[in-house]
Motif scaffolding. Sequence first.
Motif, PDB file in Angstrom:
ATOM      1  N   GLN A 131      46.054  43.848  34.874  1.00  0.00           N
ATOM      2  CA  GLN A 131      44.927  43.365  35.844  1.00  0.00           C
ATOM      3  C   GLN A 131      45.173  41.957  36.468  1.00  0.00           C
ATOM      4  OE1 GLN A 131      42.763  45.216  37.196  1.00  0.00           O
ATOM      5  NE2 GLN A 131      43.027  46.942  35.875  1.00  0.00           N
ATOM      6  N   ALA A 132      46.050  41.131  35.689  1.00  0.00           N
ATOM      7  CA  ALA A 132      46.652  39.939  36.218  1.00  0.00           C
ATOM      8  C   ALA A 132      47.751  40.298  36.930  1.00  0.00           C
ATOM      9  CB  ALA A 132      46.866  39.151  34.944  1.00  0.00           C
ATOM     10  N   LEU A 133      48.739  41.044  36.218  1.00  0.00           N
ATOM     11  CA  LEU A 133      50.070  41.184  37.151  1.00  0.00           C
ATOM     12  C   LEU A 133      50.065  41.900  38.337  1.00  0.00           C
ATOM     13  CD1 LEU A 133      52.017  42.768  33.945  1.00  0.00           C
ATOM     14  CD2 LEU A 133      52.710  40.743  35.170  1.00  0.00           C
ATOM     15  N   LYS A 134      48.994  42.778  38.549  1.00  0.00           N
ATOM     16  CA  LYS A 134      48.847  43.470  39.622  1.00  0.00           C
ATOM     17  C   LYS A 134      48.881  42.478  41.012  1.00  0.00           C
ATOM     18  CE  LYS A 134      43.842  44.016  39.870  1.00  0.00           C
ATOM     19  NZ  LYS A 134      42.887  45.003  39.904  1.00  0.00           N
ATOM     20  N   HIS A 135      48.548  41.437  40.734  1.00  0.00           N
ATOM     21  CA  HIS A 135      48.306  40.396  41.734  1.00  0.00           C
ATOM     22  C   HIS A 135      49.854  39.806  42.371  1.00  0.00           C
ATOM     23  CE1 HIS A 135      44.425  40.267  39.985  1.00  0.00           C
ATOM     24  NE2 HIS A 135      43.900  40.125  41.619  1.00  0.00           N
ATOM     25  N   ILE A 136      50.608  39.646  41.198  1.00  0.00           N
ATOM     26  CA  ILE A 136      52.030  39.436  41.542  1.00  0.00           C
ATOM     27  C   ILE A 136      52.891  40.424  42.150  1.00  0.00           C
ATOM     28  CG2 ILE A 136      54.402  38.862  40.556  1.00  0.00           C
ATOM     29  CD1 ILE A 136      52.568  36.390  40.397  1.00  0.00           C
ATOM     30  N   ALA A 137      52.549  41.743  41.716  1.00  0.00           N
ATOM     31  CA  ALA A 137      53.337  43.049  41.999  1.00  0.00           C
ATOM     32  C   ALA A 137      53.046  43.101  43.529  1.00  0.00           C
ATOM     33  CB  ALA A 137      52.782  44.166  41.167  1.00  0.00           C
ATOM     34  N   VAL A 138      51.709  43.110  44.125  1.00  0.00           N
ATOM     35  CA  VAL A 138      50.857  43.226  45.200  1.00  0.00           C
ATOM     36  C   VAL A 138      51.531  42.291  46.198  1.00  0.00           C
ATOM     37  CG1 VAL A 138      49.050  43.277  46.925  1.00  0.00           C
ATOM     38  CG2 VAL A 138      49.062  44.625  44.816  1.00  0.00           C
ATOM     39  N   SER A 139      51.459  40.900  45.789  1.00  0.00           N
ATOM     40  CA  SER A 139      52.233  39.943  46.457  1.00  0.00           C
ATOM     41  C   SER A 139      53.463  40.159  47.008  1.00  0.00           C
ATOM     42  CB  SER A 139      51.986  38.599  45.751  1.00  0.00           C
ATOM     43  OG  SER A 139      52.575  37.476  46.491  1.00  0.00           O
ATOM     44  N   LEU A 140      54.432  40.349  45.920  1.00  0.00           N
ATOM     45  CA  LEU A 140      55.674  40.627  46.405  1.00  0.00           C
ATOM     46  C   LEU A 140      55.999  41.735  47.300  1.00  0.00           C
ATOM     47  CD1 LEU A 140      57.110  39.640  42.800  1.00  0.00           C
ATOM     48  CD2 LEU A 140      57.793  38.425  45.151  1.00  0.00           C
ATOM     49  N   GLU A 141      55.421  42.940  47.165  1.00  0.00           N
ATOM     50  CA  GLU A 141      55.395  43.939  48.033  1.00  0.00           C
ATOM     51  C   GLU A 141      55.024  43.614  49.436  1.00  0.00           C
ATOM     52  OE1 GLU A 141      57.272  46.512  47.530  1.00  0.00           O
ATOM     53  OE2 GLU A 141      56.497  48.028  48.868  1.00  0.00           O
ATOM     54  N   LEU A 142      53.937  42.656  49.442  1.00  0.00           N
ATOM     55  CA  LEU A 142      53.423  42.455  50.848  1.00  0.00           C
ATOM     56  C   LEU A 142      54.579  41.430  51.416  1.00  0.00           C
ATOM     57  CD1 LEU A 142      49.818  41.097  50.108  1.00  0.00           C
ATOM     58  CD2 LEU A 142      50.586  43.385  51.230  1.00  0.00           C
ATOM     59  N   ILE A 143      55.316  40.539  50.852  1.00  0.00           N
ATOM     60  CA  ILE A 143      56.232  39.643  51.383  1.00  0.00           C
ATOM     61  C   ILE A 143      57.456  40.671  51.782  1.00  0.00           C
ATOM     62  CG2 ILE A 143      58.217  38.100  50.937  1.00  0.00           C
ATOM     63  CD1 ILE A 143      56.204  36.827  48.679  1.00  0.00           C
TER      64      ILE A 143
END
Lengths: 322, 322
Positions: free
Chosen positions: B64-76
């Motif tokens: 639930q915390a990690l998904k924000h990092i994962a999504v952020s990097l895919e967006l970049i």
Amino acid sequence: MKLAEIYGHFQSDIKIIEKELEETIQARHEVLRQASTDLLHAGGKRIRPVFVLLAARFGTYDIQALKHIAVSLELIHMASLVHDDVIDDADLRRGKKTIKSQWDNRVAMYAGDYIFAKAVQTAAYFDSRSIHLIISDAIMEMCIGEVEQIRDQFNWDQNLRTYFRRIKRKTALLIAVSCKLGAIAANAPIDVQRRLYLFGYYVGMSFQITDDILDFVGTMEQLGKPAGGDLRQGNVTLPALYAMYKEPKLKTIIQSSLTKDEPFEDMTDIINQIKASGGIEYAVTISDRYLQKAFDQLEALPDVEAKTYFLQLASYIGRRKF
Amino acid sequence: MKLAEIYGHFQSDIKIIEKELEETIQARHEVLRQASTDLLHAGGKRIRPVFVLLAARFGTYDIQALKHIAVSLELIHMASLVHDDVIDDADLRRGKKTIKSQWDNRVAMYAGDYIFAKAVQTAAYFDSRSIHLIISDAIMEMCIGEVEQIRDQFNWDQNLRTYFRRIKRKTALLIAVSCKLGAIAANAPIDVQRRLYLFGYYVGMSFQITDDILDFVGTMEQLGKPAGGDLRQGNVTLPALYAMYKEPKLKTIIQSSLTKDEPFEDMTDIINQIKASGGIEYAVTISDRYLQKAFDQLEALPDVEAKTYFLQLASYIGRRKF
């Protein structure tokens, strides 16, 4: 009152911002460094940094912390100018060659990206989620504003609401956010933050409307480009909107003369007709109305010295000739 | 081993990421929403999110915390694809129409800006300066890489170092950063963070070299575009660099056939000569060398289950046919 006179009251802090901007922009890569440095030296009023500083006077003022917010906001503004140039086929901005014409469109796009990222990095000085959210949100709103502008280009049937929403996103929000972030970074009370945000928003609206007026009434020398450029590029601003509403015949002329693909160089006649319609006066009235709203917010703020400067700045921005 | 088989082991978490990506991309503005959604549904391997998740298994794993990092990097990554398309005159990516060709270049630029800002906003879930610094730094390095690529286009005299530095910035760094941020978000020990970063970096280098090989050996069907596209556009990659070094005559042919302004469509002969020079085998050797370095880093990491998946993924990525 001239801008230099107003800025004179907080000259030393502006110098700190300029120095910080200069240092921040020392990109590791020569092409990007050159591009950013040229843009930096092309000048600009540094409205956003100054609004950050003045807003912070309503709280605990610490220039060494604040400068990061001020620089971050100026960088966002600069990045948006760079990307604007890619878009607008503008070969001149502030009379100097733009990054785009000097290098090329593709480099300009990445230079803008680079400056955006640098802005985010600079703001990371503050270990604060809310600052990041406000900044990224402002960038997103600006993007939406730009996309709306593209969508609405050469659309002669748009209404006032479309126009106001667009200039809010394109210009007013970033100035509002400058005030808000200055206040947040200085730990000003919430109600002061809110009022400063509104103040910045109203000034920003007046600022953009004035800009849009100047595009019609300015000389080649003042604008660094021929007058009527906005309309020529299909960007419908307040004086033109009013004129087309008032004079349906003029709308027909504009509609048939100005198209995306066909060249049309001499805007003199159209500009004169817009002036004759009262479109300029109308836009001045609206700009003044926003300015008055800004003054009202200012009035209700605590009495600190910065209020006087804000008052002078707002008057200058909303009523400037150039 | 197929990618789907490897991903099968952590399918439920990948679904969480996909859902989060989908929700994050619900832009307030229709044009931007449409643009982002199309890109999202065009698929992709989601390498960066998966590397975030696996790296986090070396610490305290909280999806639930990690998904924000994962999504952020895919967006970049997505934003960079969008801006790549503005630049590369690529009309096809992954076989689907790009944002650029569907809308136009200008909208694509702002869509990319919007997605970048959204990436920053998503990462702001973490109240952490270091995460922001790492992300903004990665974006800046990618920009430098892109500008270098533009500068080096149609420069047939560049050396290996230029190539490696460019693919590091363009590709390897973001994968390295994915590993590092996953580890940081999971509070893994510093030495584990560092090793994971290096692992990601080496895999990323191998990944890009493999990509560059595929551009020569792939079929129209596999690539979704004709082979040799990189070289045709003046982007000099490892197989071509080797071939030109090995066969000076080929260099002369390439130099005279491929220019910025003149059309040249049939790359068949040039591709065959590059293959004949041993350029493909050479690039495979180098890619394998990076892969081996990645395995070495993995070897030294603590024994957690994710190691097996990382091993499978790295092998897949470095040696994939498509």
